[in-house]
Structures are given as structure tokens and as C-alpha cells.
Design a protein around this motif. Structure first.
Motif, PDB file in Angstrom:
ATOM      1  N   GLN A 185       0.803  -1.217   0.000  1.00  0.00           N
ATOM      2  CA  GLN A 185       0.000   0.000   0.000  1.00  0.00           C
ATOM      3  C   GLN A 185       0.838   1.270   0.000  1.00  0.00           C
ATOM      4  OE1 GLN A 185      -2.351  -0.696   3.423  1.00  0.00           O
ATOM      5  NE2 GLN A 185      -3.691  -2.124   2.349  1.00  0.00           N
ATOM      6  N   GLU A 186       1.971   1.223   0.672  1.00  0.00           N
ATOM      7  CA  GLU A 186       2.810   2.408   0.744  1.00  0.00           C
ATOM      8  C   GLU A 186       3.403   2.702  -0.623  1.00  0.00           C
ATOM      9  OE1 GLU A 186       6.004   2.484   3.582  1.00  0.00           O
ATOM     10  OE2 GLU A 186       4.545   2.104   5.171  1.00  0.00           O
ATOM     11  N   LYS A 187       3.382   3.992  -0.988  1.00  0.00           N
ATOM     12  CA  LYS A 187       3.926   4.338  -2.290  1.00  0.00           C
ATOM     13  C   LYS A 187       5.450   4.461  -2.219  1.00  0.00           C
ATOM     14  CE  LYS A 187      -0.148   6.694  -3.937  1.00  0.00           C
ATOM     15  NZ  LYS A 187      -0.821   7.976  -4.176  1.00  0.00           N
ATOM     16  N   ILE A 188       6.095   4.128  -3.322  1.00  0.00           N
ATOM     17  CA  ILE A 188       7.534   4.381  -3.430  1.00  0.00           C
ATOM     18  C   ILE A 188       7.697   5.880  -3.669  1.00  0.00           C
ATOM     19  CG2 ILE A 188       9.581   4.018  -4.868  1.00  0.00           C
ATOM     20  CD1 ILE A 188       8.956   1.461  -3.612  1.00  0.00           C
ATOM     21  N   LYS A 189       8.546   6.511  -2.876  1.00  0.00           N
ATOM     22  CA  LYS A 189       8.745   7.956  -3.031  1.00  0.00           C
ATOM     23  C   LYS A 189       9.947   8.219  -3.938  1.00  0.00           C
ATOM     24  CE  LYS A 189       7.024   9.531   1.445  1.00  0.00           C
ATOM     25  NZ  LYS A 189       7.464  10.356   2.580  1.00  0.00           N
ATOM     26  N   VAL A 190       9.665   8.786  -5.094  1.00  0.00           N
ATOM     27  CA  VAL A 190      10.714   9.085  -6.074  1.00  0.00           C
ATOM     28  C   VAL A 190      10.958  10.595  -6.105  1.00  0.00           C
ATOM     29  CG1 VAL A 190      11.335   9.030  -8.519  1.00  0.00           C
ATOM     30  CG2 VAL A 190      10.159   7.072  -7.495  1.00  0.00           C
ATOM     31  N   GLY A 191      12.176  11.007  -5.802  1.00  0.00           N
ATOM     32  CA  GLY A 191      12.536  12.431  -5.861  1.00  0.00           C
ATOM     33  C   GLY A 191      13.143  12.757  -7.204  1.00  0.00           C
ATOM     34  N   LEU A 192      12.420  13.565  -7.988  1.00  0.00           N
ATOM     35  CA  LEU A 192      12.950  13.976  -9.300  1.00  0.00           C
ATOM     36  C   LEU A 192      13.661  15.303  -9.122  1.00  0.00           C
ATOM     37  CD1 LEU A 192       9.967  13.392 -11.793  1.00  0.00           C
ATOM     38  CD2 LEU A 192      11.999  11.959 -11.482  1.00  0.00           C
ATOM     39  N   MET A 193      14.961  15.293  -9.288  1.00  0.00           N
ATOM     40  CA  MET A 193      15.720  16.547  -9.199  1.00  0.00           C
ATOM     41  C   MET A 193      16.291  16.834 -10.581  1.00  0.00           C
ATOM     42  SD  MET A 193      18.473  17.627  -6.353  1.00  0.00           S
ATOM     43  CE  MET A 193      19.842  18.706  -6.773  1.00  0.00           C
ATOM     44  N   LEU A 194      15.638  17.763 -11.277  1.00  0.00           N
ATOM     45  CA  LEU A 194      15.945  18.021 -12.683  1.00  0.00           C
ATOM     46  C   LEU A 194      15.859  19.517 -12.966  1.00  0.00           C
ATOM     47  CD1 LEU A 194      13.733  15.137 -14.159  1.00  0.00           C
ATOM     48  CD2 LEU A 194      16.238  15.231 -14.246  1.00  0.00           C
ATOM     49  N   PRO A 195      16.469  19.969 -14.076  1.00  0.00           N
ATOM     50  CA  PRO A 195      16.302  21.372 -14.448  1.00  0.00           C
ATOM     51  C   PRO A 195      14.962  21.569 -15.161  1.00  0.00           C
ATOM     52  CG  PRO A 195      17.770  20.286 -16.010  1.00  0.00           C
ATOM     53  CD  PRO A 195      17.390  19.251 -14.985  1.00  0.00           C
ATOM     54  N   TYR A 196      14.155  22.477 -14.670  1.00  0.00           N
ATOM     55  CA  TYR A 196      12.899  22.818 -15.354  1.00  0.00           C
ATOM     56  C   TYR A 196      12.944  24.262 -15.855  1.00  0.00           C
ATOM     57  CZ  TYR A 196      11.163  18.393 -13.509  1.00  0.00           C
ATOM     58  OH  TYR A 196      10.998  17.057 -13.217  1.00  0.00           O
ATOM     59  N   THR A 197      14.068  24.932 -15.571  1.00  0.00           N
ATOM     60  CA  THR A 197      14.298  26.286 -16.093  1.00  0.00           C
ATOM     61  C   THR A 197      15.746  26.323 -16.592  1.00  0.00           C
ATOM     62  OG1 THR A 197      14.939  26.997 -13.863  1.00  0.00           O
ATOM     63  CG2 THR A 197      12.674  27.452 -14.542  1.00  0.00           C
ATOM     64  N   GLY A 198      16.069  27.340 -17.386  1.00  0.00           N
ATOM     65  CA  GLY A 198      17.445  27.510 -17.848  1.00  0.00           C
ATOM     66  C   GLY A 198      17.747  26.753 -19.133  1.00  0.00           C
ATOM     67  N   THR A 199      19.012  26.732 -19.510  1.00  0.00           N
ATOM     68  CA  THR A 199      19.415  26.222 -20.827  1.00  0.00           C
ATOM     69  C   THR A 199      19.112  24.726 -20.988  1.00  0.00           C
ATOM     70  OG1 THR A 199      21.160  26.446 -22.507  1.00  0.00           O
ATOM     71  CG2 THR A 199      21.863  25.579 -20.380  1.00  0.00           C
ATOM     72  N   TYR A 200      19.007  23.981 -19.866  1.00  0.00           N
ATOM     73  CA  TYR A 200      18.729  22.546 -19.928  1.00  0.00           C
ATOM     74  C   TYR A 200      17.278  22.189 -19.595  1.00  0.00           C
ATOM     75  CZ  TYR A 200      23.832  21.593 -20.099  1.00  0.00           C
ATOM     76  OH  TYR A 200      25.160  21.516 -20.455  1.00  0.00           O
ATOM     77  N   ALA A 201      16.381  23.180 -19.584  1.00  0.00           N
ATOM     78  CA  ALA A 201      14.992  22.934 -19.151  1.00  0.00           C
ATOM     79  C   ALA A 201      14.309  21.833 -19.970  1.00  0.00           C
ATOM     80  CB  ALA A 201      14.179  24.229 -19.237  1.00  0.00           C
ATOM     81  N   ALA A 202      14.468  21.880 -21.290  1.00  0.00           N
ATOM     82  CA  ALA A 202      13.790  20.883 -22.144  1.00  0.00           C
ATOM     83  C   ALA A 202      14.318  19.475 -21.867  1.00  0.00           C
ATOM     84  CB  ALA A 202      13.994  21.238 -23.617  1.00  0.00           C
ATOM     85  N   LEU A 203      15.568  19.386 -21.436  1.00  0.00           N
ATOM     86  CA  LEU A 203      16.179  18.083 -21.164  1.00  0.00           C
ATOM     87  C   LEU A 203      15.545  17.450 -19.923  1.00  0.00           C
ATOM     88  CD1 LEU A 203      18.146  19.874 -22.871  1.00  0.00           C
ATOM     89  CD2 LEU A 203      20.020  18.580 -21.890  1.00  0.00           C
ATOM     90  N   GLY A 204      15.333  18.309 -18.911  1.00  0.00           N
ATOM     91  CA  GLY A 204      14.694  17.829 -17.682  1.00  0.00           C
ATOM     92  C   GLY A 204      13.286  17.332 -17.947  1.00  0.00           C
ATOM     93  N   VAL A 205      12.550  18.082 -18.749  1.00  0.00           N
ATOM     94  CA  VAL A 205      11.175  17.694 -19.085  1.00  0.00           C
ATOM     95  C   VAL A 205      11.157  16.360 -19.830  1.00  0.00           C
ATOM     96  CG1 VAL A 205       9.157  18.326 -20.475  1.00  0.00           C
ATOM     97  CG2 VAL A 205      10.320  20.070 -19.100  1.00  0.00           C
TER      98      VAL A 205
END
Ligand code: PHB
Length: 392
Positions: free
Chosen positions: A30-50
Motif C-alpha cells: 500500500q505504501e507508495k515508493i517515493k521518487v525524488g525527481l531533481m531536474l532542471p525545469y528552467t534555464g538552458t537545460y529545461a527541455a532536457l529535464g522535461v
């Protein structure tokens, strides 16, 4: 109170434990696995993070939203590709959100800070892009995995090709940080090993895009070939500036494939003919890739790229581990063993991990034709990072 209830016999204790077992199982499921996404969503690499997040979610969706029988809950942080903020950002995920696993990031400097936090806290980390050699080198650890590449790999692969093509002199040009430095080092190792000579290494600060003075210098040096590492929005600007400076027809431009991946719509004409090496191409004819690309385009109304593949494979890698331990992410030894042994059926082609947890994979030789990075051969087959400094 009767005597028995206060002092249950061994048998009674066993019966109680047995009765509670299914409950413990139910709690894990029942407990969910907690996944921490640490990515660039702004700046020159924003599209890569998305793209990385899109790919990760696509695999999860294909599995009915579960990995190893468990639902997934996401915790997201925009790391802005800023190494100065990276330790704090990673610590938020680990300490405040108490994630089971961190997935990130794109920028090598950010990923190195994440690897240190992962080591200090023994948190599982999967790097879905950043190539920092140290992540699967000096910083290697049982809890650190990469679904992408090391910076050395694409540099080495394209340097080998440049050497085989008998170019004698090269000038390199990149952003001054780990990804640029290490990609150039890989290029130089193979190119000079093949008889060429890097006559000048030019740099500018990440993520600046004032290329003009450097392009003038390249033109004056007249090398047989130029080698560059740029990616994201900066790569779009570089390729356009290269053409505008009149260099496109004068000096062959070689690069790691990030220069033209996820960027071709914006680069248009300026990118035509550029030769690169990367562990992915847009026209691989395997069924896995065809299905992946169709689904990605349908879901996100975007063409997939190498970043989407790496995000997809990060989820596959985690899924392989979780399936083996039936969702019990606390069974770290079992999880790590299964991830180490996994053969990932990637859209790039199947790959396994090295002893240091970095993909051992083919690097395709590619050339830009229209809106695609076409595979025109294999630059380096089954290329493994040397994992310098890894003691594991
Ligand atoms: C990196 O910083 O390691 C990096 C960033 C963008 C890329 C490749 C590598 O496309």
C-alpha cells in the motif's frame, strides 16, 4: 489478567507473528515508493529535464503506474542546473521528503553534489543524464547508478572516428565545467591515440552563449576539424552562430550527439550534415524503439530524444530492482544485486551495467539529415567507461 496473556508461550508468539505476516505484506504494497525527481525545469537545460521526466512517466504508465507492485509518488525540485544549490536541493528530498530514491540530474556539477548527498545518507540515486565521470568513477558506490553515459564515452567515440578519418589537427570548444572538460578529454585521448593533435582548447563559462570571439579564433587557427560539447538551448545558439560565422562550409564540425539531440526543430538548416556520436539515434530500426517513439509522440506531442530514452531507462532500471524484491525497497542488497544484473531492453538497444554501474553500450555514428540524427554506422561498439578511481 491471566498469567498466559502477560507471558505468551513461544508457540503463541509464533502464531501471532504468523497472523501478522499478511498485514506486513499489505502495508508494503500500500505504501507508495517515493521518487525524488531533481531536474532542471528552467534555464538552458529545461527541455532536457522535461524529456527525462516524460520518459520516466511513460515507462511507469506502461506498467499500470506501478513498479514492483507498488504505486509511485513523485517529489519534484527544479535544480536550475545550479551546482551551488544542489546539496541543499538534494537534502530537501532526502531529509524533508524522505524519498526512497533520487532521480537526477542533467548537469554534471549538480549530479556530483547529489552523489555526495546520496553517499552520506545511503540514499539510492539513479542519474538519468549527467555524465560526470566521477559519478561512476571516484564517487562510485553500491547505491549509485546511471542510466545514461559517462562524459568520457561519447567524447572517446567521436574522437576515434575523427582519428580514423585522418584529420591531423583539431580545436576544441566547450563550456568550462566537468561535462565540457571530460568530453574533450575523451575526444583527445582517442583522437591523439589515432595520430591527431589537439592544437587548442577553447572554453567559455556555463551557460553563456557569447561565442563570437571564440569563433573568430577557430577561423584563424584553421584546424582540420573542430570538436565541441554543447547541449540544450546553448547548442541551438551555437549551431546557428557557427553557420552565421561562415564556418559551416569551411571547417568540419564534430561533436558528442547532444549538440543536435532534441534541438533540430530549432536549429533547422544550420544543423544539416553535422557528424556526432551518441548512444541513441532517431532511426534505429529495433521494435522496442519504434514502439517507444510512437507512444512518446502520442502522449507528449513531441518527438523523443536521448534524454527521454534515459528517463525511460531509469524507470526500467528501478523497476528491475523493485520487481526482484517484490516491492520491498528496504531490501537494499536484493535491490542492488538485481539492478546490477539487469539487462535493460532500451530503445537505444539492450545494455548492461559495468562494475561501476554505468551503461556498457554502443555509440552510433550519426549525421543530421532533415529533422533527424540518422545512424550512419557504429562509432564504438560495446563501449565501457574505464571507471577511473572507482574502488568497489
Ligand atoms: C552534463 O552536464 O553532464 C551534461 C549536460 C547536458 C548534456 C550532456 C551532459 O546533454
Amino acid at each position: 489478567m491471566n498469567h498466559r496473556a502477560q507471558h505468551p508461550t513461544r508457540l503463541a508468539r509464533r502464531l501471532l507473528a504468523l497472523a501478522l505476516l499478511p498485514l506486513a505484506g499489505a502495508t508494503i504494497a500500500q505504501e507508495k515508493i517515493k521518487v525524488g525527481l531533481m531536474l532542471p525545469y528552467t534555464g538552458t537545460y529545461a527541455a532536457l529535464g522535461v524529456a527525462i521526466e516524460n520518459g520516466f512517466r511513460q515507462y511507469l504508465d506502461e506498467q499500470g503506474g506501478q513498479l514492483g507492485g507498488r504505486q509511485v509518488e513523485f517529489f519534484k525540485v527544479d535544480d536550475e542546473s545550479d551546482p551551488a544549490k544542489a546539496s541543499d536541493n538534494a537534502n530537501k528530498l532526502v531529509k524533508r521528503d524522505q524519498v526512497d530514491v533520487m532521480v537526477g540530474s542533467v548537469h554534471s556539477g549538480v549530479a556530483m553534489a547529489m552523489a555526495k548527498v546520496a553517499k552520506d545518507n545511503n540514499t539510492l540515486l539513479i542519474v538519468p543524464n549527467a555524465g560526470a565521470d566521477a559519478v561512476t568513477g571516484a564517487l562510485c558506490a553500491p547505491n549509485i547508478f546511471r542510466s545514461s553515459f559517462s562524459n568520457w564515452q561519447p567524447g572517446y567515440a567521436i574522437g576515434k572516428v575523427a582519428g580514423e578519418r585522418k584529420f591531423k589537427t583539431a580545436v576544441t570548444l566547450t563550456w568550462k565545467y566537468a561535462a565540457g572538460d571530460e568530453t574533450v578529454r575523451g575526444f583527445k585521448e582517442a583522437f591523439e591515440g589515432g595520430g591527431g593533435k589537439v592544437v587548442k582548447e577553447l572554453n567559455l563559462a556555463f551557460p553563456t552563449v557569447e561565442f563570437q570571439a571564440l569563433l573568430t579564433e577557430v577561423a584563424a587557427l584553421k584546424p582540420d576539424v573542430a570538436f565541441v560539447f554543447f547541449a540544450g538551448a546553448g547548442a541551438v545558439k551555437f549551431v546557428k552562430d557557427w553557420q552565421a560565422a561562415g564556418l559551416k562550409d569551411r571547417i568540419p564540425l564534430y561533436a558528442s550527439g547532444f549538440l543536435t539531440d532534441g534541438t533540430l526543430e530549432a536549429q533547422g538548416d544550420a544543423a544539416q550534415g553535422i557528424v556526432t556520436a551518441l548512444h541513441y539515434a532517431d532511426d534505429l530500426s529495433n521494435k522496442r524503439d519504434q514502439a517507444f517513439r510512437l507512444q512518446y509522440a502520442k502522449t507528449y506531442k513531441l518527438q523523443p530524444d536521448v534524454y527521454a530514452v534515459q528517463g525511460y531507462d531509469a524507470a526500467q532500471l528501478l523497476g528491475a530492482g523493485l520487481t526482484a524484491v517484490k516491492g520491498d525497497i528496504k531490501n537494499r542488497d536484493g535491490l542492488v544485486k538485481a539492478m546490477e544484473a539487469a539487462r535493460i531492453d532500451s530503445p537505444r538497444g539492450p545494455f548492461t551495467l559495468s562494475r561501476a554501474h554505468n551503461p556498457v553500450q554502443d555509440f552510433y555514428l550519426r549525421q543530421v539529415v532533415g529533422k533527424a540524427n540518422k545512424a550512419i554506422g557504429v562509432a564504438a561498439k560495446g563501449l565501457a567507461d574505464p571507471a577511473r578511481g572507482c574502488k568497489m
